[in-house]
Design a protein around this motif. Structure first.
Motif: not given
Length: 179
Positions: A108-116
């Motif tokens: 979900k983080l990656t999907e929202h443009g945030i690097s996990a």
């Protein structure tokens, strides 16, 4: 009944299952694409003998300002699930680590443009050694996948994130810091 990060209760009855589902559905106020279960801070739920719905959550770091909002949201969700008495408790040990973010949460983080975050640093048991040099990771761009990124600011919108830019696609992105 004790649960560990990432797992649902093992001793399940209808009320406990309902309480877990209610608490697990609450989203993080700073990362609203993640539930408390995705984030790994939902630690335990128990319906006590007197009917009190007890929920334990762990702060992501000491003094996290989002904890107050999380408590209110967990209380509201438990009451909406039919519990009249709710206590949201804090579990400080073991301390939360970014390793507790679920695979679904990372997706979900990656999907929202945030690097996990990557794997959290491993420390020996006992006192935590003091290091004066900051630990830096070079995260992959969550937008194009490139490894050539640079840190723009150690602190992003919240203190648990840093701001980066991809040198390949030139887009900025946030990275959840490893703890």
């Amino acid at each position: 009944m004790v649960t560990t990060a990432h797992t649902e209760p093992t001793e399940v009855d209808g009320a406990t299952e309902r309480l877990w589902a209610a608490a697990a559905s609450v989203t993080d106020p700073e990362l609203p694409m993640l539930t408390l279960a995705d984030l790994g801070i939902l630690r335990e739920v128990r319906v006590e003998a007197d009917g009190t719905a007890a929920v334990w959550i762990t702060p992501t770091y000491s003094g996290c300002p989002a904890m107050a909002e999380m408590r209110v949201d967990v209380d509201r969700a438990a009451r909406a699930a039919g519990f009249d008495r709710v206590e949201v408790r804090t579990a400080l040990s073991p301390a939360w680590t970014t390793d507790w973010i679920t695979d679904e949460g990372r997706r979900k983080l990656t999907e929202h443009g945030i690097s996990a975050p990557g794997e959290a640093p491993r420390r020996p048991a006992g006192p935590v050694p003091l290091t004066l040099a900051p630990t830096r990771t070079v995260p992959r761009c969550p937008l194009c996948g490139a490894a050539d990124t640079e840190e723009l600011s150690r602190f992003g919108a919240t203190s648990c994130k840093s701001l980066h830019r991809c040198r390949a696609c030139l887009e900025p992105f946030e990275h959840v810091k490893e703890i």
